[in-house]
Write a protein that holds these residues in place. Structure first.
Motif, PDB file in Angstrom:
ATOM      1  N   VAL A   1      -0.734  -8.755  18.342  1.00  0.00           N
ATOM      2  CA  VAL A   1       0.326  -8.505  17.369  1.00  0.00           C
ATOM      3  C   VAL A   1       1.132  -7.266  17.763  1.00  0.00           C
ATOM      4  O   VAL A   1       0.570  -6.231  18.145  1.00  0.00           O
ATOM      5  N   LEU A   2       2.458  -7.378  17.636  1.00  0.00           N
ATOM      6  CA  LEU A   2       3.343  -6.228  17.742  1.00  0.00           C
ATOM      7  C   LEU A   2       3.954  -5.986  16.367  1.00  0.00           C
ATOM      8  O   LEU A   2       4.621  -6.864  15.811  1.00  0.00           O
ATOM      9  N   LEU A   3       3.711  -4.808  15.812  1.00  0.00           N
ATOM     10  CA  LEU A   3       4.286  -4.404  14.535  1.00  0.00           C
ATOM     11  C   LEU A   3       5.463  -3.473  14.834  1.00  0.00           C
ATOM     12  O   LEU A   3       5.288  -2.425  15.452  1.00  0.00           O
ATOM     13  N   VAL A   4       6.649  -3.876  14.406  1.00  0.00           N
ATOM     14  CA  VAL A   4       7.867  -3.098  14.656  1.00  0.00           C
ATOM     15  C   VAL A   4       8.280  -2.436  13.348  1.00  0.00           C
ATOM     16  O   VAL A   4       8.569  -3.122  12.361  1.00  0.00           O
ATOM     17  N   ASP A   5       8.292  -1.120  13.338  1.00  0.00           N
ATOM     18  CA  ASP A   5       8.643  -0.376  12.127  1.00  0.00           C
ATOM     19  C   ASP A   5      10.132  -0.048  12.169  1.00  0.00           C
ATOM     20  O   ASP A   5      10.552   0.890  12.842  1.00  0.00           O
ATOM     21  N   LEU A   6      10.925  -0.852  11.457  1.00  0.00           N
ATOM     22  CA  LEU A   6      12.352  -0.570  11.350  1.00  0.00           C
ATOM     23  C   LEU A   6      12.739  -0.232   9.918  1.00  0.00           C
ATOM     24  O   LEU A   6      13.860  -0.466   9.482  1.00  0.00           O
ATOM     25  N   ASP A   7      11.771   0.328   9.197  1.00  0.00           N
ATOM     26  CA  ASP A   7      12.023   0.918   7.886  1.00  0.00           C
ATOM     27  C   ASP A   7      12.318   2.396   8.120  1.00  0.00           C
ATOM     28  O   ASP A   7      11.587   3.069   8.859  1.00  0.00           O
ATOM     29  N   SER A   8      13.371   2.895   7.517  1.00  0.00           N
ATOM     30  CA  SER A   8      13.751   4.293   7.722  1.00  0.00           C
ATOM     31  C   SER A   8      12.679   5.264   7.249  1.00  0.00           C
ATOM     32  O   SER A   8      12.661   6.431   7.646  1.00  0.00           O
ATOM     33  N   GLN A   9      11.733   4.800   6.415  1.00  0.00           N
ATOM     34  CA  GLN A   9      10.660   5.668   5.913  1.00  0.00           C
ATOM     35  C   GLN A   9       9.537   5.863   6.942  1.00  0.00           C
ATOM     36  O   GLN A   9       8.738   6.784   6.825  1.00  0.00           O
ATOM     37  N   ASN A  10       9.427   4.955   7.921  1.00  0.00           N
ATOM     38  CA  ASN A  10       8.389   5.045   8.956  1.00  0.00           C
ATOM     39  C   ASN A  10       6.967   5.042   8.391  1.00  0.00           C
ATOM     40  O   ASN A  10       6.073   5.721   8.913  1.00  0.00           O
ATOM     41  N   ASP A  11       6.726   4.272   7.347  1.00  0.00           N
ATOM     42  CA  ASP A  11       5.414   4.304   6.704  1.00  0.00           C
ATOM     43  C   ASP A  11       4.318   3.632   7.529  1.00  0.00           C
ATOM     44  O   ASP A  11       3.137   3.946   7.354  1.00  0.00           O
ATOM     45  N   CYS A  12       4.665   2.711   8.392  1.00  0.00           N
ATOM     46  CA  CYS A  12       3.633   2.021   9.173  1.00  0.00           C
ATOM     47  C   CYS A  12       2.826   3.006  10.008  1.00  0.00           C
ATOM     48  O   CYS A  12       1.607   2.869  10.134  1.00  0.00           O
ATOM     49  N   SER A  13       3.506   3.987  10.578  1.00  0.00           N
ATOM     50  CA  SER A  13       2.806   5.007  11.371  1.00  0.00           C
ATOM     51  C   SER A  13       1.799   5.753  10.517  1.00  0.00           C
ATOM     52  O   SER A  13       0.654   5.991  10.932  1.00  0.00           O
ATOM     53  N   LEU A  14       2.220   6.119   9.319  1.00  0.00           N
ATOM     54  CA  LEU A  14       1.338   6.837   8.390  1.00  0.00           C
ATOM     55  C   LEU A  14       0.160   5.986   7.991  1.00  0.00           C
ATOM     56  O   LEU A  14      -1.004   6.428   8.022  1.00  0.00           O
ATOM     57  N   PHE A  15       0.419   4.733   7.629  1.00  0.00           N
ATOM     58  CA  PHE A  15      -0.635   3.854   7.126  1.00  0.00           C
ATOM     59  C   PHE A  15      -1.646   3.478   8.204  1.00  0.00           C
ATOM     60  O   PHE A  15      -2.782   3.111   7.894  1.00  0.00           O
ATOM     61  N   LEU A  16      -1.228   3.564   9.474  1.00  0.00           N
ATOM     62  CA  LEU A  16      -2.142   3.246  10.577  1.00  0.00           C
ATOM     63  C   LEU A  16      -2.717   4.498  11.222  1.00  0.00           C
ATOM     64  O   LEU A  16      -3.411   4.419  12.234  1.00  0.00           O
ATOM     65  N   GLY A  17      -2.456   5.661  10.614  1.00  0.00           N
ATOM     66  CA  GLY A  17      -3.086   6.896  11.065  1.00  0.00           C
ATOM     67  C   GLY A  17      -2.559   7.432  12.378  1.00  0.00           C
ATOM     68  O   GLY A  17      -3.275   8.150  13.083  1.00  0.00           O
ATOM     69  N   LEU A  18      -1.311   7.112  12.722  1.00  0.00           N
ATOM     70  CA  LEU A  18      -0.731   7.619  13.969  1.00  0.00           C
ATOM     71  C   LEU A  18      -0.414   9.099  13.789  1.00  0.00           C
ATOM     72  O   LEU A  18       0.438   9.470  12.981  1.00  0.00           O
ATOM     73  N   LYS A  19      -1.091   9.940  14.541  1.00  0.00           N
ATOM     74  CA  LYS A  19      -1.001  11.386  14.332  1.00  0.00           C
ATOM     75  C   LYS A  19       0.224  12.008  14.984  1.00  0.00           C
ATOM     76  O   LYS A  19       0.832  12.938  14.444  1.00  0.00           O
TER      77      LYS A  19
END
Length: 247
Positions: free
Chosen positions: A33-51
């Protein structure tokens, strides 16, 4: 490769939560799976723990001066799950305004994705925008999470009008996901019945319950599958089953 947009023009409906959990569930059944975060809030990074923010993001992929390859822009966040983050959201919009056509813009930008991934999931901003328009042209399916409140349900007409304005077939809306359902309240029950009267069973999924554990998991940078295995997860698994059936 099946391309899916998680879209609603209303914020606060749980788009990013659905996108992240769907991506995590699909990769758990050995799908890439490729998850593309094109929400201006960038929440996917936060929710997946990307530091740390990756050096290359979606903007580098489409930078007409020094374009990067897709493999240089994605970050492996879990086994079988890569994340493509965004930065300089305004510059992405400017590039799209510069483009001759937006209906095939992402076909070109993400042309290499099909070589690697089974599913590509895009988390969208809650708006009409040139970025969202390009996404809606690009994807095979649109999944619409909705909160069980009157304003969210009334907003469906805006989504259909948006697609009609773009001359995109509204049949691209494959699933509607009632999210944050609270069976204890009459409002949730009544609004779920309203959705059931609007959408056929093949479009409307089972509701996903409002759970504190899901919010806690997101804040911890984990999915509910990782954070609390005791939580009832049937609703997410049912959603995944519906998505897989789409092809």
């Amino acid at each position: 490769m099946h391309k899916i947009a998680i879209y609603n023009n209303k914020g606060g409906v749980g788009k990013s939560t659905i996108a992240v959990h769907l991506a995590d569930a699909l990769r758990r059944i050995d799908l890439k799976v490729l998850l593309v975060d094109l929400d201006s809030q960038n929440d996917c990074s936060l929710f997946l723990g990307l530091k740390e923010e990756p050096e290359n993001t979606f903007f580098n992929l489409i930078d007409y001066r020094y374009p990067a390859n897709l493999s240089e822009c994605v970050t492996e966040v879990r086994e079988n799950l890569d994340l493509l983050t965004n930065r300089n959201y305004e510059l992405i919009e400017k590039d799209l305004h510069r483009a001759t056509r937006i209906d095939n813009f992402l076909d070109k930008a993400l042309k290499d994705a099909a070589k690697t991934y089974d599913y590509l999931i895009i988390d969208c901003s809650p708006s009409r925008s040139i970025i969202n328009s390009a996404i809606l042209f690009y994807v095979d399916s649109i999944i619409v999470p909705t909160q069980l409140e009157v304003a969210s349900i009334r907003g469906f007409s805006d989504i259909y009008n948006y697609l009609n304005d773009l001359e995109i077939d509204t049949a691209k809306i494959k699933l509607v996901v009632p999210n944050m359902f609270d069976a204890r309240t009459k409002e949730s029950q009544d609004n779920l019945k309203e959705l059931e009267s609007i959408f056929e069973e093949d479009i409307l999924t089972e509701p996903i319950n409002r759970r504190t554990k899901i919010t806690e998991a997101s804040k911890a940078g984990e999915t509910i599958f990782e954070y609390d295995t005791d939580t009832q997860l049937e609703q997410f698994y049912n959603l995944v089953e519906r998505v897989v059936k789409l092809g």
